[in-house]
Design an enzyme around this catalytic site. Structure first.
Site, mmCIF file in Angstrom:
data_model
loop_
_atom_site.group_PDB
_atom_site.id
_atom_site.type_symbol
_atom_site.label_atom_id
_atom_site.label_comp_id
_atom_site.label_asym_id
_atom_site.label_seq_id
_atom_site.Cartn_x
_atom_site.Cartn_y
_atom_site.Cartn_z
ATOM 1 N N ARG A 7 6.958 113.721 54.132
ATOM 2 C CA ARG A 7 7.223 112.319 54.474
ATOM 3 C C ARG A 7 6.434 111.355 53.583
ATOM 4 O O ARG A 7 6.867 110.225 53.367
ATOM 5 C CB ARG A 7 6.911 112.076 55.956
ATOM 6 C CG ARG A 7 7.951 112.707 56.868
ATOM 7 C CD ARG A 7 7.658 112.521 58.337
ATOM 8 N NE ARG A 7 8.790 112.971 59.146
ATOM 9 C CZ ARG A 7 8.794 113.056 60.460
ATOM 10 N NH1 ARG A 7 7.712 112.705 61.145
ATOM 11 N NH2 ARG A 7 9.857 113.468 61.112
ATOM 12 N N LYS A 46 23.845 123.005 74.083
ATOM 13 C CA LYS A 46 24.424 122.376 75.272
ATOM 14 C C LYS A 46 25.313 121.188 74.942
ATOM 15 O O LYS A 46 24.959 120.332 74.147
ATOM 16 C CB LYS A 46 23.302 121.926 76.217
ATOM 17 C CG LYS A 46 22.500 123.067 76.823
ATOM 18 C CD LYS A 46 21.493 122.556 77.827
ATOM 19 C CE LYS A 46 20.740 123.700 78.500
ATOM 20 N NZ LYS A 46 19.769 123.200 79.517
ATOM 21 N N GLY A 65 17.436 117.735 64.048
ATOM 22 C CA GLY A 65 16.342 118.700 64.008
ATOM 23 C C GLY A 65 16.689 120.134 63.663
ATOM 24 O O GLY A 65 16.299 120.665 62.623
ATOM 25 N N GLY A 114 16.449 111.874 65.798
ATOM 26 C CA GLY A 114 17.070 111.014 66.809
ATOM 27 C C GLY A 114 17.872 109.873 66.223
ATOM 28 O O GLY A 114 18.952 109.544 66.716
#
Length: 398
Positions: A38, A199, A356, A379
């Site tokens: 990063r 899921k 992710g 996210g």
């Protein structure tokens, strides 16, 4: 990218102070940075500003101090590795607002860099308190957001300050926005999506948004089991959200209405346990034994997916096709990833991936550098794919 202001439109920056929001929430161990990815991502923006004669004041967060000063969450350990990467000194200010921050910035020469302390040491950051945003804005002449990964948060350093200063996308942010526009904004058609993971419940918004935008959508991983069960297929002992059968059927109907072809597994790899030593078998649908679990997509399913990739011009990928962390249940993900990367390298396919587990899966397949673009934003990438407004991005619109 014409909708977003970039540094190319910032004009003469000589002697001006640029407040730059970066993502320095890096892995640390014993007060030492263990992965500088990063930091490297921020270098093009920092160097572009330095070359233009600006002072560079870096805003970042680390951890979740919840508005309190927590010594173990200080950004000071980032200073030395960042300076080494830049090949130039980096100052550190023990606060991100107030006299300490102002003095550190005033002491910089043109092209100098200062890292300001963790913005989340102030409650006003996550509350997007106008007074805190004003304190930040008072330190600079312009604002640059280079942290797409934090752009889905309406915080003081991502959205509040951007409303108070001339605001621009940094180089990393620009690349991210260009890639996402190429994937979902104005893509070359046909467009194929791959959505995997365990899921359906965690990706409802994503699936409902994508079926209205894609030509084909391949569903893999544990979430495919829920769709198969909703269509009357026996998934035996597999992970499956049986209570979401109605929801799965609604998504299937929405896809049909939008003209989006759903690609569900036609064969699967099964075992009775998730372990490297498990005996894996390929099963066609309808052939599963009661104790068997679906742990990967089968070869015929992957072959059909590879054909769909070859017929597409744009691919957007989120989530693995199986339990890729446990070989041999990584086979489908690895094979599909290598095909996508080869097509991207040949110029046939624009292949954009993120989220992710996706990054980890593509790293496992050894193809991260061969895809058109791989987002590490997590996210924020998912919320963009879901069609949600990202406050930190909206603040940069022309």
């Amino acid at each position: 990218m014409s909708n977003f202001r970039t540094l190319d439109a910032a004009g003469d920056l000589t002697g001006k102070t640029a407040l730059v929001r970066v993502d320095f929430n890096v892995p640390m161990e014993d007060g030492r940075v263990t992965d500088d990815t990063r930091l490297r991502v921020a270098l093009p923006t920092i160097n572009k500003l330095r070359d233009a004669g600006a002072k560079v004041a870096l805003l970042a967060h680390f951890g979740r101090p919840k508005g309190e000063r927590v010594d173990s969450m200080s950004l000071e350990p980032v200073v030395a590795p960042l300076a080494a990467l830049l090949g130039a000194p980096v100052r550190f200010a023990t606060d991100c607002v107030g006299d300490e921050a102002r003095a550190a910035i005033d002491d910089l020469d043109a092209g100098g860099v200062v890292l300001l302390e963790n913005v989340r040491f102030h409650k006003g950051e996550e509350q997007n308190d106008p007074a805190f945003a004003a304190e930040l804005a008072a330190l600079g002449d312009l604002y640059v957001n280079d942290a797409f990964s934090a752009a889905h948060r309406a915080h003081g350093s991502t959205e509040g300050v951007a409303r108070l200063l001339p605001a621009y996308a940094g180089e990393s942010m620009r690349r991210e926005l260009e890639a996402l526009d190429a994937a979902l904004g104005s893509p070359k058609k046909p467009v194929l999506g791959i959505v995997g993971g365990s899921k359906v419940s965690t990706k409802l918004d994503l699936l409902q948004n994508l079926v209205s935008k894609l030509d084909k959508l391949a569903i893999g991983g544990g979430m495919a089991n829920t769709f198969l069960a909703a269509m009357g297929q026996d998934v035996a002992a597999s992970l499956c959200e049986h209570d979401l059968g109605d929801t799965a059927r609604e998504i299937i109907k929405a896809a049909e209405k939008a003209g989006c072809e759903l690609l569900l597994p036609v064969d699967v790899v099964v075992a009775t346990e998730v372990s490297p030593n498990a005996e894996a078998r390929v099963r066609e649908l309808g052939q599963l034994q009661p104790e068997e679990k679906i742990l990967d997509a089968g070869p015929a399913t992957v072959a059909r997916l590879e054909k769909a990739m070859a017929e597409s011009r744009t691919l957007i990928w989120n989530g693995p096709l199986g339990v890729f962390e446990v070989p041999p249940f990584d086979a489908a993900t690895v094979r599909a990833a290598r095909t996508a990367a080869a097509l991207a390298q040949s110029g046939v396919l624009t292949a954009v991936a993120g989220g992710g587990d996706t990054v980890a899966a593509l790293n496992h397949a050894g193809v991260v550098d061969d895809m058109t673009f791989v987002s590490t934003a997590g996210g924020a990438f998912l919320e963009w794919m879901e069609g949600k407004v990202l406050p930190g991005v909206e603040a940069l619109r022309s």
